[in-house]
Write an enzyme that holds these catalytic residues in place. Structure first.
Site, PDB file in Angstrom:
ATOM      1  N   GLU A 141      41.760  20.241  33.135  1.00  0.00           N
ATOM      2  CA  GLU A 141      42.516  20.161  34.376  1.00  0.00           C
ATOM      3  C   GLU A 141      43.732  19.255  34.248  1.00  0.00           C
ATOM      4  O   GLU A 141      43.922  18.594  33.237  1.00  0.00           O
ATOM      5  CB  GLU A 141      41.620  19.691  35.529  1.00  0.00           C
ATOM      6  CG  GLU A 141      40.945  18.366  35.300  1.00  0.00           C
ATOM      7  CD  GLU A 141      39.824  18.108  36.301  1.00  0.00           C
ATOM      8  OE1 GLU A 141      40.099  17.439  37.322  1.00  0.00           O
ATOM      9  OE2 GLU A 141      38.693  18.561  36.065  1.00  0.00           O
ATOM     10  N   HIS A 192      36.597  11.076  33.629  1.00  0.00           N
ATOM     11  CA  HIS A 192      37.717  10.807  34.529  1.00  0.00           C
ATOM     12  C   HIS A 192      37.246  10.663  35.971  1.00  0.00           C
ATOM     13  O   HIS A 192      36.205  11.194  36.352  1.00  0.00           O
ATOM     14  CB  HIS A 192      38.764  11.919  34.435  1.00  0.00           C
ATOM     15  CG  HIS A 192      38.224  13.284  34.738  1.00  0.00           C
ATOM     16  ND1 HIS A 192      37.547  14.033  33.811  1.00  0.00           N
ATOM     17  CD2 HIS A 192      38.244  14.023  35.872  1.00  0.00           C
ATOM     18  CE1 HIS A 192      37.190  15.191  34.344  1.00  0.00           C
ATOM     19  NE2 HIS A 192      37.593  15.210  35.612  1.00  0.00           N
ATOM     20  N   ARG A 225      28.501  14.506  36.447  1.00  0.00           N
ATOM     21  CA  ARG A 225      28.684  13.102  36.807  1.00  0.00           C
ATOM     22  C   ARG A 225      27.803  12.222  35.946  1.00  0.00           C
ATOM     23  O   ARG A 225      26.598  12.423  35.884  1.00  0.00           O
ATOM     24  CB  ARG A 225      28.311  12.876  38.278  1.00  0.00           C
ATOM     25  CG  ARG A 225      29.289  13.412  39.252  1.00  0.00           C
ATOM     26  CD  ARG A 225      28.883  13.086  40.702  1.00  0.00           C
ATOM     27  NE  ARG A 225      29.541  14.017  41.577  1.00  0.00           N
ATOM     28  CZ  ARG A 225      29.027  15.184  41.959  1.00  0.00           C
ATOM     29  NH1 ARG A 225      27.822  15.536  41.591  1.00  0.00           N
ATOM     30  NH2 ARG A 225      29.724  15.978  42.733  1.00  0.00           N
TER      31      ARG A 225
END
Length: 190
Positions: free
Chosen positions: A17, A75, A95
């Site tokens: 991304e 990130h 996560r």
């Protein structure tokens, strides 16, 4: 995850991304990559003993910056930011830390420690781009991102998203998003 891991474990594409910073309060930033390269055991220890936050690298950003985040890079978006996210067509999120947040019902969101450990590359560092000087911001095998001033007159060969950052273009205003497929596209404005 990258494409291979995502296909095997999620029947999906991976998730590379890019974030384009629209608004940023003073002192705000993103966390991307680590302060040092960690072994898998060191990363496990940082997760279990709660020091993972200190291992993450903070990058101050300002409006107009772009951050390329390849699959495998840990990130997080810091507070005080408004961003536009461009990504592969994937809803996967792993996560390994969630900033100790709880939902309205007092529960923490699910963590994905094993999968996160499988795909995290602690040696990856983001590329932060000051887009004031760039027209082609990012070119990757998954997407190309351009910043265009004044007008767009291009032949779209597959699919494109156009986000109006400021000003107006005909009936379109700041924050409007257009999705265009396989056609000739012309947009003129300020």
């Amino acid at each position: 995850p990258g494409d291979e891991y995502a296909k095997l474990h999620e029947q999906s594409l991976g998730k590379t991304e890019m974030w384009y910073i629209l608004e940023a309060e003073d002192g705000s930033g993103i966390y991307a990559g680590f302060n040092r390269e960690l072994s898998r055991d060191e990363l496990c220890s940082a997760i279990s003993d709660g020091t993972i936050r200190e291992e993450l690298r903070f990058h101050g950003v300002k409006p107009g910056d772009a951050v390329f985040i390849p699959a495998g890079m840990c990130h997080a978006i810091g507070g005080g930011l408004t961003i536009a996210e461009i990504q592969q067509s994937s809803d996967i999120t792993y996560r390994l830390y969630d900033w100790d947040r709880v939902s309205g019902d007092g529960k923490k969101r699910e963590l994905h420690i094993k999968k996160s450990l499988d795909v995290t590359d602690t040696g990856l560092m983001p590329h932060v781009i000051d887009t004031v000087f760039e027209q082609k911001i990012v070119s990757s095998r998954y997407f190309d991102v351009f910043r265009v001033k004044d007008s767009i007159d291009i032949q779209i060969e597959t699919f494109a998203g156009v986000y109006i950052l400021s000003g107006e273009a005909g009936e379109y205003q700041k924050c409007d998003t257009l999705f265009i497929d396989d056609s000739i596209f012309h947009l003129n404005g300020n």
